[in-house]
Each structure stands twice: as C-alpha cells, then as structure tokens.
Design an enzyme around this catalytic site. Sequence first.
Site, PDB file in Angstrom:
ATOM      1  CG  PHE A  97       0.083  -5.999   4.323  1.00  0.00           C
ATOM      2  CD1 PHE A  97      -0.585  -5.369   5.358  1.00  0.00           C
ATOM      3  CD2 PHE A  97      -0.633  -6.884   3.523  1.00  0.00           C
ATOM      4  CE1 PHE A  97      -1.936  -5.613   5.595  1.00  0.00           C
ATOM      5  CE2 PHE A  97      -1.983  -7.129   3.750  1.00  0.00           C
ATOM      6  CZ  PHE A  97      -2.625  -6.500   4.793  1.00  0.00           C
ATOM      7  CB  CYS A 132      -0.938  -0.019   1.202  1.00  0.00           C
ATOM      8  SG  CYS A 132      -1.857  -1.562   1.335  1.00  0.00           S
ATOM      9  CG  HIS A 134      -1.960   4.512   4.703  1.00  0.00           C
ATOM     10  ND1 HIS A 134      -1.863   4.449   3.326  1.00  0.00           N
ATOM     11  CD2 HIS A 134      -2.102   3.221   5.125  1.00  0.00           C
ATOM     12  CE1 HIS A 134      -1.958   3.195   2.940  1.00  0.00           C
ATOM     13  NE2 HIS A 134      -2.104   2.432   4.009  1.00  0.00           N
ATOM     14  CG  HIS A 194      -6.405   0.513   1.391  1.00  0.00           C
ATOM     15  ND1 HIS A 194      -5.465   0.926   0.478  1.00  0.00           N
ATOM     16  CD2 HIS A 194      -5.710   0.208   2.528  1.00  0.00           C
ATOM     17  CE1 HIS A 194      -4.269   0.864   1.009  1.00  0.00           C
ATOM     18  NE2 HIS A 194      -4.389   0.435   2.260  1.00  0.00           N
ATOM     19  CD  GLU A 251      -1.694   7.227   8.674  1.00  0.00           C
ATOM     20  OE1 GLU A 251      -2.900   6.955   8.553  1.00  0.00           O
ATOM     21  OE2 GLU A 251      -1.051   7.919   7.868  1.00  0.00           O
ATOM     22  CE  LYS A 260      -5.805   4.172   2.096  1.00  0.00           C
ATOM     23  NZ  LYS A 260      -5.016   5.410   2.039  1.00  0.00           N
TER      24      LYS A 260
END
Length: 426
Positions: free
Chosen positions: A396, A167, A300, A337, A311, A332
């Site tokens: 990830f 991502c 994000h 996403h 975050e 998002k």
Amino acid sequence: MFFSSRKRRAGITGCGVVSPVGNSLPAFWQALLDGRRGCAPIRRFDTTGMSVTWAAEIADPIPEHRLSAAERERLGRVDQYALAATREAIAAAALDLAAIDPTRVGVLLGTTLGGMEIGERYLAQTAGPRGGFDARALLHHPYYDVANRLARTLGVRGPVLSPSIACASGTEAIGIALDFVRLDRGDLFIVGGAEALSPFVVNGFNCLRATTADVVRPFDARRSGLLLGEGSAVVIVEALEHARQRGVTVAVEVAGTGMAGDATHMTAPARDGSGAARAMRMALRDAGTDSAAVDFVSAHGTGTVFNDAMECAAIAAVLGDRAGSVPVNSIKGAIGHTLAAAGSFEAIMCVMAMRSGLVPATLNCEQLDPACSLDVVMGAPRPHPVRCALSTSSAFAGNNAAVVLRNLTPASIGNRNDATDERHAV
C-alpha cells in the site's frame, strides 16, 4: 580526491518459521512442495457479519521447546510467533548469543498490526461492562514494541527497528540488515516479520474489496483477490567474516537491495509496474549484477487483479527477452498474504529453493492469465538450479522493495575477500 572504504558482505545463516502450513522450517518447506493449503474458515474469532470469512491462521501447535509455559501465558500471539521463529533461526545458525557482544546484534522486525488484538480487547471492554481488562496490557499494543520486546527477551543491544511499510516490510527489513552490516552498525541481525490476524484487519481488507470468496489464484485468469495470513518468518543476516570466525558456512548471500515508490495511490499499484521494476533494477545494481544472472523470481503474487498485472509488467520489463524462461512463483495460495511477514517468508522460500534445486509451484494457478508472459511455475515443484534469486514485494502507498539472494559455495567464501575494497572519486 579519493577515499577508501570496505564494503562488508552479508549472508543468511539461519531461518525460522511459524506459518499456517507448519511451525518449523522443514514443515513449511515440505508443505510448499506438497501444495498444502493453509487457508480455511476463520476459527479464532467471531466472523458474524463479515463478507469474507476465510484466512490462513496458525493451526498447528508451536513446539514446546520454542516457548516456555510462562511465555505462552504472558505474551500476545504476535510476540509468540516472532519469538518461536527467532529461536528456530538462532538454533539453525548455531548461535550462542551469550558468547557474542550483545551490542553487535540487532533486531529488524516488520509488522503492520503489532498488538492489534490487544487494542481490540480494550475497545470491547470499554463498550461493555467494566472489569476484566488489565490496562497494562496496552503496553503490548504499539506495533514497534514487538521488535523491542524480542530484543529484551534475547538480551541484545544493537539497533532495533520496526520497518512498517505495509506488505513490503519483510523484504525491506532484509535490505536494511544488509545496509547495516555494510555500515558496520553490527555483526548480525535478527530479521523478518510477524503478524497475528484480528477482526480489524480482516474487516479492513474486506471493506477494500481486496479479499476473495474463492481460493487465492496468483497469476490465474480467474483470480479475484487475496486471503490474509499470519505467522512469522525470521532470518539471521550476518556479516560473512563474522560467520567465518564462528566456523559457520554461509550458503546464501544477501547481495543487493532496492526500494522505490509509485506515488500513485494509497492502495492501488502503478498499473505499469514502473515502481516495482525500479526497485528490482536497483537491487540488481546494488548486487553488482544484472537481470542476465537471475535464475528465479519470487513474486509478491497476491492474487488480486491489479497487483498481478502490475507485477507481470514489472518483471517482464526487468527480465527483457528472458521473461518467458525464468521461473516465477508465488506462495500466497498456500499461506495467504502475511502482510509485513510476506517478504521474509518468500526470502526463506528462496533460500530453500537454492539449497534443494526445487521451485515450489504457484498453488491454485491453473489457467495462466493470457496477458502474463512470465514462466509461472504451475502444477508441481520444478527441478531448477537457483544461483541468483530476485525477491520482490509491493505494498500500500506504492512502496516497492526487492532483494537479490545469491548462492555461495564454501570455496567462494574462502577464496574471496569478505569485504570489497572500493575507491570512490569525489
């Protein structure tokens, strides 16, 4: 001993979008301002047996002038999304690729899935009656071939790269483009990400229990997970002197880039946000500035419990005393996403915030998590001048990437050297 080098600068000269809330930059931007939701029940494939059956799919038709009938017939969805977004970005940048040395033009396009849907069709065919599948289609399956095919279609012969760090790929692709301009590997780069949803990825995120049966609520106290999205976001990252030679005004500079790893877990982030914070600080140092200059942070913001908590800690650590007064948002809730494309969608949102002086609200964030000390934009777009934006992505395996985007005025381009002379002691 000293040596001299020239540090070339780069900016964004064009943007293109194929998104769940609109298939052009104006449509995408207006949808973000209007608070349009792109998430809905999945219609493209059978969701029988899936625990979560919602996602943000491409619903609107791609404009006819972005793809020919032959391309719609021949190309897979992910290739169509990437090509259509690229053509919009090229048009916005007033680029005539035929008039530019093709060896100075590169493609840096991230994807985590590539032609996954083709592989799924092949497996379905092998499990059932034979016939009806052209094995040559498997040539479109490898994830790296999306960028290669885009380069072949456009006839460009500079570096072609498919950063695939999940991502954070879209954000890192922009950072790589900045580095390639500085290293004189080319004059302009077609940069971004592209994804097409398939049963494999939806089932995978469902198995990880990362998805939600609710709407996506970044930074909300009730957040319970993400919903996936698809599409493509592409920017043209171009050396400033090259753009000036073409007579193009550059409004936004790609000023700095950073990347850092957590080394903690395959899917969970470092809970203290230390990796994301290091990536953001690295990007600011690379831009020759610090957190005092940051006007806006594009987070994000996946809407998962652990990502958003991480975050909040990371951004607060970077901004320090200003954490409660610098606007932060996530898009998002609107487009889901989009994995490897997420960072490039968010960079384009930053560009539009700089142009318009408006920061889109974080859709579905209605009850801010009391543990979040950030100034999350909620409810409605906020008028706010943005001169320096920090965009951050986490992925990830603990990959974190960040870029710093800085507003430029025509006067600043004309009055400053486009390349910075530096002297280094060695």
